[in-house]
Design a protein around this motif. Structure first.
Motif, short mmCIF file in Angstrom:
data_model
loop_
_atom_site.label_atom_id
_atom_site.label_comp_id
_atom_site.label_asym_id
_atom_site.label_seq_id
_atom_site.Cartn_x
_atom_site.Cartn_y
_atom_site.Cartn_z
N ALA A 194 0.64 -1.32 0.13
CA ALA A 194 -0.18 -0.07 -0.14
C ALA A 194 0.53 1.20 0.41
N ARG A 195 2.09 1.30 0.88
CA ARG A 195 2.87 2.77 0.16
C ARG A 195 2.84 3.55 -0.81
N PRO A 196 3.08 2.75 -2.42
CA PRO A 196 2.91 3.12 -3.05
C PRO A 196 1.97 4.18 -3.46
N PHE A 197 0.56 3.27 -3.36
CA PHE A 197 -0.68 4.09 -3.27
C PHE A 197 -1.27 4.83 -2.28
N TYR A 198 -0.44 5.66 -1.60
CA TYR A 198 -0.35 6.51 -1.20
C TYR A 198 0.42 7.74 -1.04
N GLY A 199 1.39 7.08 -1.28
CA GLY A 199 3.27 8.09 -1.91
C GLY A 199 2.85 8.58 -3.41
N GLU A 200 2.08 8.08 -4.37
CA GLU A 200 2.44 8.29 -5.30
C GLU A 200 0.97 9.48 -5.92
N ALA A 201 -0.11 9.20 -4.87
CA ALA A 201 -1.07 10.75 -4.99
C ALA A 201 -0.94 11.57 -4.02
N LEU A 202 0.01 11.19 -2.93
CA LEU A 202 0.22 12.10 -2.35
C LEU A 202 1.28 13.45 -3.79
N LYS A 203 2.37 12.32 -4.11
CA LYS A 203 3.27 13.15 -5.11
C LYS A 203 2.64 13.98 -5.99
N ILE A 204 1.63 12.98 -6.89
CA ILE A 204 0.62 13.58 -7.68
C ILE A 204 -0.51 14.99 -7.39
N MET A 205 -0.87 15.13 -5.84
CA MET A 205 -1.21 16.35 -5.77
C MET A 205 -0.46 17.70 -5.55
N ASN A 206 0.72 17.13 -5.07
CA ASN A 206 0.93 17.79 -4.38
C ASN A 206 2.39 18.45 -5.82
N GLU A 207 2.23 18.24 -6.58
CA GLU A 207 2.67 18.49 -7.98
C GLU A 207 1.30 19.00 -9.07
#
Length: 286
Positions: A194-207
């Motif tokens: 699950a780490r990439p599920f949250y981590g990539e979502a946070l990156k997409i939001m932040n970018e």
């Protein structure tokens, strides 16, 4: 195989209360512990309110609910677990806290009591490393909300014996769960995946590629997830999610793909933890 009739729950937060509710719904006498009676009393009231709503929705009868409520006891004294066959620890994701709890449980419980931890990512071997009987310590990781989610991870530490693991697997099946046995590795199975599920979502939001609402909607509609990554973080608790990410990142010696995101860190610092604080990535009235 050990018979389980009475269960102790350490911690009355979201997960502890959820596990306690699951146990009484399955007919087990359950003692729920927290640091004071006021804290554990609030959790008991919340459990009873949820059960009352089942009656309102005509899912169960008032007689059944009364029986469930009668099965739930509360305490602020770990010594009350002396005759439990199973104790499930659901305290904060802090190694020192968990180690202290397990040392105390070893003092007050029978040598035959299984001592399980609901940790999301901490090492079972490390949690049990300072007690004399690590063979009876295992991970027993439920997912939120515990009464509903079917999966349970049963994690064996380096010194956990086969009887402990087998007993937990059979018990999980008795309470209607689908157990999966795994090794004591960082994040186990689900939280590692699950780490990439949250981590990539946070990156997409932040970018600013997409908004929180858009990301969640896409993941639910296109990915067929029941909840998007931000809605799910709010449900779990952003503080808990962040703590798990830090733990997995540390356990993998700083591997980049598991790096925590500072957006989560700032939200934790601000006390915006999700549903339990009525605000996280989304706002909640109740």
């Amino acid at each position: 195989m050990r018979e389980i009739e009475k269960i102790g729950i350490v911690g009355s937060g979201t997960m502890g209360a959820g596990v306690a509710q699951l146990m009484i719904q399955n007919g087990y006498t359950t003692i729920m512990y927290d640091i004071d009676m006021e804290t554990v009393g609030r959790a008991q009231s919340a459990i009873e309110s949820r059960l009352d709503r089942f009656v309102e929705k005509k899912r169960i009868s008032t007689v059944e609910v009364k029986t469930m409520k009668d099965h739930l006891k509360t305490t602020a004294n770990l010594s009350d677990f002396h005759d439990c066959q199973l104790v499930i620890e659901a305290s904060p994701e802090n190694l020192d806290i968990k180690r202290a709890i397990f040392k105390r449980l070893e003092e007050v419980c029978s040598e035959k009591t299984i001592l399980a931890t609901n940790t999301s990512s901490l090492s079972i071997t490390e949690i049990s490393g300072q007690i004399q009987t690590p063979k009876r310590v295992a991970g027993f990781h439920f997912f939120n909300p515990a009464p509903v989610m079917p999966l349970v991870e049963v994690i064996h530490g380096l010194k956990t014996d086969a009887e402990t693991v087998n007993t937990l697997v059979v018990f999980a099946q008795k309470i209607g769960k689908s157990p999966v046995v795994c090794k004591d590795t960082p994040g186990f199975i689900v939280n590692r995946v699950a780490r990439p599920f949250y981590g990539e979502a946070l990156k997409i939001m932040n970018e600013q590629v997409a908004t929180v609402e858009q990301i969640d909607r896409i993941m639910k509609k296109a990915g067929n997830f029941k909840m998007g990554p931000f809605e799910l973080q709010d449900l779990i608790g952003i503080d808990i999610n962040f703590a798990v990410t830090k733990s997995v990142h540390s356990s993998f010696h700083g591997e980049t793909r598991f790096r925590p995101h500072y957006v989560q860190e700032r939200m934790v610092q601000a006390g915006s933890l999700g549903r339990k604080t009525k605000g996280g990535f989304f706002s909640y009235d109740t």
